[in-house]
Design a protein around this motif. Structure first.
Motif, mmCIF file in Angstrom:
data_model
loop_
_atom_site.group_PDB
_atom_site.id
_atom_site.type_symbol
_atom_site.label_atom_id
_atom_site.label_comp_id
_atom_site.label_asym_id
_atom_site.label_seq_id
_atom_site.Cartn_x
_atom_site.Cartn_y
_atom_site.Cartn_z
ATOM 1 N N GLN A 1 0.805 -1.206 0.000
ATOM 2 C CA GLN A 1 0.000 0.000 0.000
ATOM 3 C C GLN A 1 0.847 1.270 0.000
ATOM 4 O O GLN A 1 0.362 2.333 -0.322
ATOM 5 C CB GLN A 1 -0.922 0.017 1.218
ATOM 6 N N GLY A 2 2.101 1.164 0.402
ATOM 7 C CA GLY A 2 2.964 2.338 0.456
ATOM 8 C C GLY A 2 3.487 2.729 -0.919
ATOM 9 O O GLY A 2 3.530 1.916 -1.840
ATOM 10 N N GLY B 1 5.055 -3.752 11.900
ATOM 11 C CA GLY B 1 3.765 -4.131 11.345
ATOM 12 C C GLY B 1 3.643 -3.645 9.917
ATOM 13 O O GLY B 1 4.641 -3.416 9.232
ATOM 14 N N ALA B 2 2.426 -3.469 9.479
ATOM 15 C CA ALA B 2 2.151 -3.066 8.099
ATOM 16 C C ALA B 2 2.749 -1.694 7.799
ATOM 17 O O ALA B 2 2.642 -0.762 8.589
ATOM 18 C CB ALA B 2 0.652 -3.042 7.850
ATOM 19 N N ILE B 3 3.366 -1.594 6.633
ATOM 20 C CA ILE B 3 3.969 -0.347 6.169
ATOM 21 C C ILE B 3 3.058 0.225 5.095
ATOM 22 O O ILE B 3 2.832 -0.409 4.067
ATOM 23 C CB ILE B 3 5.374 -0.587 5.592
ATOM 24 N N VAL B 4 2.531 1.417 5.326
ATOM 25 C CA VAL B 4 1.662 2.049 4.342
ATOM 26 C C VAL B 4 2.205 3.396 3.872
ATOM 27 O O VAL B 4 1.628 4.015 2.989
ATOM 28 C CB VAL B 4 0.213 2.220 4.863
ATOM 29 N N CYS B 5 3.305 3.843 4.451
ATOM 30 C CA CYS B 5 3.857 5.149 4.054
ATOM 31 C C CYS B 5 5.070 4.968 3.143
ATOM 32 O O CYS B 5 5.705 3.921 3.137
ATOM 33 C CB CYS B 5 4.247 5.979 5.270
ATOM 34 N N GLU B 6 5.356 6.005 2.391
ATOM 35 C CA GLU B 6 6.575 6.035 1.585
ATOM 36 C C GLU B 6 7.745 6.304 2.513
ATOM 37 O O GLU B 6 7.680 7.183 3.371
ATOM 38 C CB GLU B 6 6.474 7.149 0.543
ATOM 39 N N PRO B 7 8.847 5.567 2.365
ATOM 40 C CA PRO B 7 10.025 5.861 3.181
ATOM 41 C C PRO B 7 10.627 7.219 2.799
ATOM 42 O O PRO B 7 10.551 7.636 1.648
ATOM 43 C CB PRO B 7 11.010 4.741 2.839
ATOM 44 N N LEU B 8 11.233 7.876 3.771
ATOM 45 C CA LEU B 8 12.027 9.072 3.513
ATOM 46 C C LEU B 8 13.455 8.614 3.328
ATOM 47 O O LEU B 8 13.988 7.892 4.173
ATOM 48 C CB LEU B 8 11.940 10.042 4.702
ATOM 49 N N GLN B 9 14.081 8.995 2.221
ATOM 50 C CA GLN B 9 15.478 8.652 1.993
ATOM 51 C C GLN B 9 16.347 9.880 2.211
ATOM 52 O O GLN B 9 16.089 10.946 1.662
ATOM 53 C CB GLN B 9 15.702 8.127 0.576
ATOM 54 N N LYS C 1 20.412 10.382 2.060
ATOM 55 C CA LYS C 1 21.687 9.739 1.713
ATOM 56 C C LYS C 1 21.504 8.229 1.676
ATOM 57 O O LYS C 1 20.708 7.729 0.896
ATOM 58 C CB LYS C 1 22.800 10.201 2.656
ATOM 59 N N ARG C 2 22.214 7.482 2.534
ATOM 60 C CA ARG C 2 22.143 6.016 2.518
ATOM 61 C C ARG C 2 21.198 5.464 3.578
ATOM 62 O O ARG C 2 21.278 4.298 3.945
ATOM 63 C CB ARG C 2 23.538 5.419 2.710
ATOM 64 N N ARG C 3 20.311 6.288 4.102
ATOM 65 C CA ARG C 3 19.368 5.853 5.126
ATOM 66 C C ARG C 3 17.937 6.060 4.655
ATOM 67 O O ARG C 3 17.655 6.986 3.912
ATOM 68 C CB ARG C 3 19.534 6.676 6.410
ATOM 69 N N ILE C 4 17.054 5.179 5.123
ATOM 70 C CA ILE C 4 15.623 5.397 4.942
ATOM 71 C C ILE C 4 14.968 5.416 6.318
ATOM 72 O O ILE C 4 15.469 4.800 7.273
ATOM 73 C CB ILE C 4 14.951 4.347 4.026
ATOM 74 N N TYR C 5 13.855 6.143 6.399
ATOM 75 C CA TYR C 5 13.099 6.290 7.645
ATOM 76 C C TYR C 5 11.636 6.028 7.335
ATOM 77 O O TYR C 5 11.115 6.541 6.342
ATOM 78 C CB TYR C 5 13.249 7.710 8.194
ATOM 79 N N LEU C 6 10.961 5.240 8.198
ATOM 80 C CA LEU C 6 9.554 4.952 7.994
ATOM 81 C C LEU C 6 8.947 4.354 9.247
ATOM 82 O O LEU C 6 9.660 3.875 10.126
ATOM 83 C CB LEU C 6 9.330 4.013 6.814
ATOM 84 N N GLY C 7 7.622 4.388 9.313
ATOM 85 C CA GLY C 7 6.912 3.814 10.443
ATOM 86 C C GLY C 7 5.932 2.753 9.991
ATOM 87 O O GLY C 7 5.709 2.552 8.795
ATOM 88 N N THR C 8 5.358 2.061 10.980
ATOM 89 C CA THR C 8 4.367 1.031 10.703
ATOM 90 C C THR C 8 3.055 1.416 11.386
ATOM 91 O O THR C 8 3.046 2.194 12.338
ATOM 92 C CB THR C 8 4.834 -0.351 11.200
ATOM 93 N N VAL C 9 1.952 0.864 10.902
ATOM 94 C CA VAL C 9 0.661 1.286 11.427
ATOM 95 C C VAL C 9 0.101 0.403 12.535
ATOM 96 O O VAL C 9 -0.449 0.904 13.497
ATOM 97 C CB VAL C 9 -0.403 1.450 10.312
ATOM 98 N N ASP C 10 0.210 -0.900 12.443
ATOM 99 C CA ASP C 10 -0.482 -1.735 13.419
ATOM 100 C C ASP C 10 0.362 -2.146 14.614
ATOM 101 O O ASP C 10 -0.168 -2.512 15.640
ATOM 102 C CB ASP C 10 -1.103 -2.961 12.752
ATOM 103 N N ARG C 11 1.664 -2.069 14.514
ATOM 104 C CA ARG C 11 2.503 -2.413 15.668
ATOM 105 C C ARG C 11 3.231 -1.193 16.216
ATOM 106 O O ARG C 11 4.126 -1.307 17.034
ATOM 107 C CB ARG C 11 3.480 -3.514 15.299
ATOM 108 N N GLU C 12 2.847 -0.032 15.728
ATOM 109 C CA GLU C 12 3.272 1.241 16.284
ATOM 110 C C GLU C 12 4.785 1.324 16.510
ATOM 111 O O GLU C 12 5.257 1.404 17.631
ATOM 112 C CB GLU C 12 2.507 1.510 17.568
ATOM 113 N N SER C 13 5.516 1.335 15.423
ATOM 114 C CA SER C 13 6.971 1.398 15.482
ATOM 115 C C SER C 13 7.487 2.357 14.427
ATOM 116 O O SER C 13 6.841 2.591 13.408
ATOM 117 C CB SER C 13 7.580 0.016 15.206
ATOM 118 N N PHE C 14 8.701 2.866 14.655
ATOM 119 C CA PHE C 14 9.374 3.721 13.691
ATOM 120 C C PHE C 14 10.788 3.179 13.524
ATOM 121 O O PHE C 14 11.440 2.802 14.502
ATOM 122 C CB PHE C 14 9.410 5.173 14.186
ATOM 123 N N PHE C 15 11.264 3.119 12.264
ATOM 124 C CA PHE C 15 12.541 2.494 11.960
ATOM 125 C C PHE C 15 13.393 3.376 11.060
ATOM 126 O O PHE C 15 12.876 4.178 10.286
ATOM 127 C CB PHE C 15 12.326 1.176 11.188
#
Length: 186
Positions: free
Chosen positions: A55-56, A94-102, A104-118
Motif C-alpha cells: 500500500q505504500g 507491522g504493516a507499512i503504508v507510508c513512503e520511506p524518507l530517503q 543519503k544512505r538511510r531510509i526512515y519509515l513507520g508502521t501502522v499496526d505495531r506502532e513502530s518507527f525504523f
C-alpha cells in the motif's frame, strides 16, 4: 488526451513518474506494477512471500525499487528482475503504508499496526535504529527531516522529533485529536 489506459483490480498508491516515464503502483495483491507511458507496456514485480498488500508508495533508489508491505518487510527490487532480490525485515514491525524518507544512505519509515518507527541503512540493508513508546500510534505518513531531526506524526495525535542518526527522542507532543497528515517543515 489519454496516453494509455490500464485496469488495476485492487487499490493502489502511485509514485511520481521516474526518468523512464514509468508510473509505479503497489497493490493489494502483493505485487508492484509498472506502467510505461512511453511504450504503453506493463511490468510486474512479485514479493512471492506472505506480503498480501503493498500500500505504500515505492521509492526509486538508484537502479532499484524499494517498497514496504503489510508483512513488515521492505522489499528491494531491481528494475530489470521480476522477483525481489532482497528484503529488509523490520523485526516486530507491522504493516507499512507510508513512503520511506530517503536521506543519503538511510531510509526512515513507520508502521501502522505495531506502532513502530525504523531507520535502515541502505548500504548494509540492516536496521539502524528502532523507536517505540507505549501508546505511540500508527505511522501512516512519510516523515520529514530538518536539521538532522526526523519528524513524524501518528494516528493517536502524537508528533515526534528524533535524532536522525541515533533515533533518540528530542521531544514529543500529544495533540487531543488524531493527526491525519504528515508534518510540514519550512
Amino acid at each position: 488526451t489519454i496516453a494509455f489506459k490500464a485496469t488495476i483490480t485492487s487499490s493502489a498508491a502511485a509514485t511520481d513518474i521516474d526518468g523512464d516515464s514509468t508510473v509505479l503502483v503497489g497493490c493489494k495483491d502483493g505485487r508492484l506494477y509498472g506502467y510505461s507511458i512511453k511504450s504503453q507496456s506493463t511490468r510486474t514485480w512479485e514479493t512471492r512471500t506472505d506480503a498480501l498488500s503493498i500500500q505504500g508508495r515505492p521509492l526509486v533508489h538508484e537502479n532499484d525499487l524499494l517498497v514496504g508491505a503489510d508483512d513488515g518487510n521492505i522489499y528491494w527490487f531491481s528494475k530489470s528482475k521480476p522477483v525481489f532480490q532482497s528484503r529488509i525485515q523490520l523485526q516486530g514491525g507491522g504493516a507499512i503504508v507510508c513512503e520511506p524518507l530517503q536521506v543519503k544512505r538511510r531510509i526512515y519509515l513507520g508502521t501502522v499496526d505495531r506502532e513502530s518507527f525504523f531507520s535502515a541503512d541502505l548500504s548494509t540493508q540492516q536496521i539502524a535504529f528502532t523507536f517505540r513508546v507505549p501508546d505511540m500510534g500508527g505511522v501512516a505518513h512519510k516523515p520529514v527531516l530538518l536539521d538532522n531531526t526526523i519528524y513524524f506524526s501518528t494516528d493517536r495525535g502524537r508528533l515526534f522529533a528524533l535524532d536522525a542518526e541515533k533515533g533518540t527522542p528530542r521531544w514529543s507532543y500529544r495533540l487531543e485529536k488524531p493527526i491525519i497528515g504528515p508534518p510540514l517543515t519550512d
